[in-house]
Design a protein around this motif. Structure first.
Motif, PDB file in Angstrom:
ATOM      1  N   ARG A 137       0.834  -1.214   0.000  1.00 25.91           N
ATOM      2  CA  ARG A 137       0.000   0.000   0.000  1.00 25.91           C
ATOM      3  C   ARG A 137       0.864   1.256   0.000  1.00 25.91           C
ATOM      4  N   GLU A 138       2.020   1.189   0.621  1.00 24.66           N
ATOM      5  CA  GLU A 138       2.915   2.344   0.680  1.00 24.66           C
ATOM      6  C   GLU A 138       3.688   2.529  -0.620  1.00 24.66           C
ATOM      7  N   GLU A 139       3.780   1.483  -1.442  1.00 25.07           N
ATOM      8  CA  GLU A 139       4.552   1.522  -2.678  1.00 25.07           C
ATOM      9  C   GLU A 139       3.665   1.511  -3.922  1.00 25.07           C
ATOM     10  N   ILE A 191      -1.653  -5.308  -4.985  1.00 21.27           N
ATOM     11  CA  ILE A 191      -1.212  -5.374  -3.583  1.00 21.27           C
ATOM     12  C   ILE A 191      -1.074  -6.820  -3.117  1.00 21.27           C
ATOM     13  N   LYS A 192      -2.081  -7.642  -3.413  1.00 20.83           N
ATOM     14  CA  LYS A 192      -2.041  -9.044  -2.992  1.00 20.83           C
ATOM     15  C   LYS A 192      -0.858  -9.776  -3.633  1.00 20.83           C
ATOM     16  N   ALA A 193      -0.660  -9.558  -4.939  1.00 19.06           N
ATOM     17  CA  ALA A 193       0.455 -10.208  -5.633  1.00 19.06           C
ATOM     18  C   ALA A 193       1.795  -9.696  -5.121  1.00 19.06           C
ATOM     19  N   HIS A 194       1.889  -8.410  -4.857  1.00 18.01           N
ATOM     20  CA  HIS A 194       3.135  -7.827  -4.364  1.00 18.01           C
ATOM     21  C   HIS A 194       3.483  -8.378  -2.986  1.00 18.01           C
ATOM     22  N   SER A 224       2.537 -11.149  -1.611  1.00  8.65           N
ATOM     23  CA  SER A 224       2.914 -12.556  -1.738  1.00  8.65           C
ATOM     24  C   SER A 224       4.334 -12.690  -2.292  1.00  8.65           C
ATOM     25  N   ALA A 225       4.665 -11.866  -3.273  1.00  7.86           N
ATOM     26  CA  ALA A 225       6.010 -11.908  -3.866  1.00  7.86           C
ATOM     27  C   ALA A 225       7.068 -11.463  -2.862  1.00  7.86           C
ATOM     28  N   VAL A 226       6.742 -10.508  -2.010  1.00  3.13           N
ATOM     29  CA  VAL A 226       7.687 -10.065  -0.981  1.00  3.13           C
ATOM     30  C   VAL A 226       7.966 -11.207  -0.016  1.00  3.13           C
ATOM     31  N   GLU A 227       6.924 -11.960   0.347  1.00  3.30           N
ATOM     32  CA  GLU A 227       7.118 -13.108   1.234  1.00  3.30           C
ATOM     33  C   GLU A 227       8.010 -14.162   0.576  1.00  3.30           C
ATOM     34  N   THR A 228       7.861 -14.331  -0.729  1.00  2.00           N
ATOM     35  CA  THR A 228       8.615 -15.354  -1.451  1.00  2.00           C
ATOM     36  C   THR A 228      10.023 -14.899  -1.811  1.00  2.00           C
ATOM     37  N   TYR A 229      10.139 -13.707  -2.399  1.00  2.00           N
ATOM     38  CA  TYR A 229      11.417 -13.243  -2.956  1.00  2.00           C
ATOM     39  C   TYR A 229      12.092 -12.148  -2.154  1.00  2.00           C
ATOM     40  N   GLY A 230      11.359 -11.530  -1.228  1.00  3.20           N
ATOM     41  CA  GLY A 230      11.902 -10.381  -0.520  1.00  3.20           C
ATOM     42  C   GLY A 230      11.516  -9.090  -1.224  1.00  3.20           C
ATOM     43  N   GLU A 231      11.695  -7.998  -0.541  1.00  4.13           N
ATOM     44  CA  GLU A 231      11.340  -6.684  -1.082  1.00  4.13           C
ATOM     45  C   GLU A 231      12.266  -6.336  -2.238  1.00  4.13           C
ATOM     46  N   GLU A 269      12.789  -5.177  -6.692  1.00  8.43           N
ATOM     47  CA  GLU A 269      12.337  -5.144  -8.081  1.00  8.43           C
ATOM     48  C   GLU A 269      11.600  -6.418  -8.488  1.00  8.43           C
ATOM     49  N   ARG A 270      12.070  -7.559  -8.034  1.00  8.16           N
ATOM     50  CA  ARG A 270      11.425  -8.817  -8.428  1.00  8.16           C
ATOM     51  C   ARG A 270       9.987  -8.875  -7.925  1.00  8.16           C
ATOM     52  N   ALA A 271       9.742  -8.380  -6.725  1.00  5.27           N
ATOM     53  CA  ALA A 271       8.378  -8.359  -6.187  1.00  5.27           C
ATOM     54  C   ALA A 271       7.492  -7.449  -7.036  1.00  5.27           C
ATOM     55  N   HIS A 272       8.026  -6.313  -7.471  1.00 10.67           N
ATOM     56  CA  HIS A 272       7.266  -5.398  -8.320  1.00 10.67           C
ATOM     57  C   HIS A 272       6.968  -6.031  -9.687  1.00 10.67           C
ATOM     58  N   ARG A 273       7.968  -6.669 -10.286  1.00 15.48           N
ATOM     59  CA  ARG A 273       7.762  -7.313 -11.589  1.00 15.48           C
ATOM     60  C   ARG A 273       6.701  -8.404 -11.484  1.00 15.48           C
ATOM     61  N   THR A 274       6.747  -9.167 -10.410  1.00 18.99           N
ATOM     62  CA  THR A 274       5.782 -10.244 -10.206  1.00 18.99           C
ATOM     63  C   THR A 274       4.371  -9.672 -10.027  1.00 18.99           C
ATOM     64  N   ALA A 275       4.248  -8.592  -9.266  1.00 19.25           N
ATOM     65  CA  ALA A 275       2.942  -7.970  -9.044  1.00 19.25           C
ATOM     66  C   ALA A 275       2.368  -7.433 -10.352  1.00 19.25           C
TER      67      ALA A 275
END
Length: 130
Positions: free
Chosen positions: A4-6, A23-26, A28-35, A37-43
């Motif tokens: 929500r902040e990003e 938000i939900k995809a991001h 989840s990606a943060v939990e999997t890959y960490g905060e 660029e990869r989390a943003h690309r996945t979202a």
């Protein structure tokens, strides 16, 4: 929720469903890959399955599915994307989007040219909205 902040500005101008999808995809990606660029690309890859970028915001697609070859990959990597344009849509749909965005010369463009022109119009519209 860290996402929500990003939240990107284009999503701030989009529907609640589009924001919630990202938000939900991001998260989840943060939990999997960490905060990062990869989390943003996945979202964004997840968002592109249900939404397409039109101008400075995201709109629901008529048919769910990946919007371009990059979004179809199970693990998005760096590379050329259609920047949220539904490149897999029909030429008529792309023509209609180009008309809404005021793209000149659209009637003589190929499908690939329409995608590129819409991408350019989207970038211009987003920059203007900021």
């Amino acid at each position: 929720m860290p996402a929500r902040e990003e939240l990107p500005s284009t999503l701030q101008r989009s529907s609640k469903k589009a924001r919630d999808t990202w938000i939900k995809a991001h998260d989840s990606a943060v939990e999997t890959y960490g905060e990062g660029e990869r989390a943003h690309r996945t979202a964004f890859a997840a968002l592109k399955h249900s939404f397409e970028k039109v101008g400075d915001h995201w709109e629901p697609k008529a048919k769910k599915g990946p919007s371009d070859a990059q979004a179809a990959k199970s693990t998005p990597k760096r590379g050329r994307t259609a920047e949220g344009v539904d490149a897999n849509a029909s030429k008529q749909h792309l023509y209609d989007v180009a008309r809404r965005l005021g793209v000149e010369g659209r009637s003589t463009m190929t499908k690939e040219q329409l995608v590129d022109a819409i991408m350019k119009a989207n970038r211009k519209s987003t920059a203007k909205a900021r």
